[in-house]
Write a protein that holds these residues in place. Structure first.
Motif, PDB file in Angstrom:
ATOM      1  N   ALA A  70       0.830  -1.203   0.000  1.00 19.84           N
ATOM      2  CA  ALA A  70       0.000   0.000   0.000  1.00 19.84           C
ATOM      3  C   ALA A  70       0.865   1.254   0.000  1.00 19.84           C
ATOM      4  O   ALA A  70       0.556   2.227  -0.701  1.00 19.84           O
ATOM      5  CB  ALA A  70      -0.937   0.000   1.202  1.00 19.84           C
ATOM      6  N   ARG A  71       1.958   1.238   0.762  1.00 17.13           N
ATOM      7  CA  ARG A  71       2.875   2.383   0.774  1.00 17.13           C
ATOM      8  C   ARG A  71       3.508   2.586  -0.603  1.00 17.13           C
ATOM      9  O   ARG A  71       3.637   3.723  -1.076  1.00 17.13           O
ATOM     10  CB  ARG A  71       3.970   2.192   1.822  1.00 17.13           C
ATOM     11  N   GLN A  72       3.905   1.498  -1.241  1.00 18.57           N
ATOM     12  CA  GLN A  72       4.516   1.621  -2.573  1.00 18.57           C
ATOM     13  C   GLN A  72       3.515   2.171  -3.587  1.00 18.57           C
ATOM     14  O   GLN A  72       3.863   3.017  -4.415  1.00 18.57           O
ATOM     15  CB  GLN A  72       5.034   0.265  -3.044  1.00 18.57           C
ATOM     16  N   ILE A  73       2.284   1.704  -3.520  1.00 15.77           N
ATOM     17  CA  ILE A  73       1.253   2.189  -4.445  1.00 15.77           C
ATOM     18  C   ILE A  73       0.993   3.671  -4.202  1.00 15.77           C
ATOM     19  O   ILE A  73       0.861   4.461  -5.140  1.00 15.77           O
ATOM     20  CB  ILE A  73      -0.032   1.356  -4.301  1.00 15.77           C
ATOM     21  N   PHE A  74       0.919   4.068  -2.931  1.00 14.21           N
ATOM     22  CA  PHE A  74       0.700   5.474  -2.607  1.00 14.21           C
ATOM     23  C   PHE A  74       1.855   6.320  -3.134  1.00 14.21           C
ATOM     24  O   PHE A  74       1.636   7.376  -3.743  1.00 14.21           O
ATOM     25  CB  PHE A  74       0.552   5.665  -1.097  1.00 14.21           C
ATOM     26  N   ASN A  75       3.092   5.875  -2.909  1.00 14.10           N
ATOM     27  CA  ASN A  75       4.256   6.639  -3.368  1.00 14.10           C
ATOM     28  C   ASN A  75       4.266   6.766  -4.889  1.00 14.10           C
ATOM     29  O   ASN A  75       4.544   7.850  -5.425  1.00 14.10           O
ATOM     30  CB  ASN A  75       5.551   5.986  -2.881  1.00 14.10           C
ATOM     31  N   LEU A  76       3.955   5.697  -5.585  1.00 11.88           N
ATOM     32  CA  LEU A  76       3.914   5.748  -7.048  1.00 11.88           C
ATOM     33  C   LEU A  76       2.818   6.701  -7.524  1.00 11.88           C
ATOM     34  O   LEU A  76       3.022   7.493  -8.442  1.00 11.88           O
ATOM     35  CB  LEU A  76       3.693   4.345  -7.616  1.00 11.88           C
ATOM     36  N   PHE A  90       1.620   9.240  -5.882  1.00 13.64           N
ATOM     37  CA  PHE A  90       2.035  10.602  -5.545  1.00 13.64           C
ATOM     38  C   PHE A  90       3.031  11.145  -6.561  1.00 13.64           C
ATOM     39  O   PHE A  90       2.915  12.287  -7.016  1.00 13.64           O
ATOM     40  CB  PHE A  90       2.642  10.619  -4.137  1.00 13.64           C
ATOM     41  N   VAL A  91       4.001  10.326  -6.954  1.00  7.17           N
ATOM     42  CA  VAL A  91       4.990  10.755  -7.951  1.00  7.17           C
ATOM     43  C   VAL A  91       4.310  11.018  -9.287  1.00  7.17           C
ATOM     44  O   VAL A  91       4.598  12.026  -9.962  1.00  7.17           O
ATOM     45  CB  VAL A  91       6.111   9.699  -8.088  1.00  7.17           C
ATOM     46  N   THR A  92       3.395  10.148  -9.672  1.00  6.77           N
ATOM     47  CA  THR A  92       2.689  10.324 -10.944  1.00  6.77           C
ATOM     48  C   THR A  92       1.851  11.597 -10.932  1.00  6.77           C
ATOM     49  O   THR A  92       1.841  12.361 -11.905  1.00  6.77           O
ATOM     50  CB  THR A  92       1.793   9.095 -11.220  1.00  6.77           C
ATOM     51  N   LEU A  93       1.144  11.836  -9.837  1.00  4.17           N
ATOM     52  CA  LEU A  93       0.326  13.043  -9.717  1.00  4.17           C
ATOM     53  C   LEU A  93       1.201  14.294  -9.749  1.00  4.17           C
ATOM     54  O   LEU A  93       0.864  15.275 -10.429  1.00  4.17           O
ATOM     55  CB  LEU A  93      -0.482  13.003  -8.420  1.00  4.17           C
ATOM     56  N   THR A  94       2.326  14.266  -9.051  1.00  2.00           N
ATOM     57  CA  THR A  94       3.233  15.415  -9.033  1.00  2.00           C
ATOM     58  C   THR A  94       3.783  15.693 -10.433  1.00  2.00           C
ATOM     59  O   THR A  94       3.836  16.859 -10.866  1.00  2.00           O
ATOM     60  CB  THR A  94       4.393  15.161  -8.050  1.00  2.00           C
TER      61      THR A  94
END
Length: 61
Positions: free
Chosen positions: A30-36, A38-42
């Motif tokens: 879940a943390r990895q999915i959130f980080n990915l 977040f990076v994509t959105l940024t």
């Protein structure tokens, strides 16, 4: 109703450890999915902002 022997404490501890490991793995994923995400959105917001600035100043085609 037949009497069932109580589970061995060692087996119960292994079961709890297994459940805990599965839970920890799900949290890690879940943390990895959130980080990915977040990076994509940024990156998306950044490229949109750059494109908007270029459009406003007439630098885009």
């Amino acid at each position: 109703m037949p009497n069932r022997p109580l589970p061995d404490n060692n087996h119960f501890d292994l079961y709890i450890k297994m459940k805990s490991d599965v839970f920890q793995e799900h949290l890690r994923q879940a943390r990895q999915i959130f980080n990915l995400s977040f990076v994509t959105l940024t990156a998306s917001i950044g490229s949109s902002a750059i494109g908007s600035v270029l459009l406003i100043y007439g630098k885009s085609t």
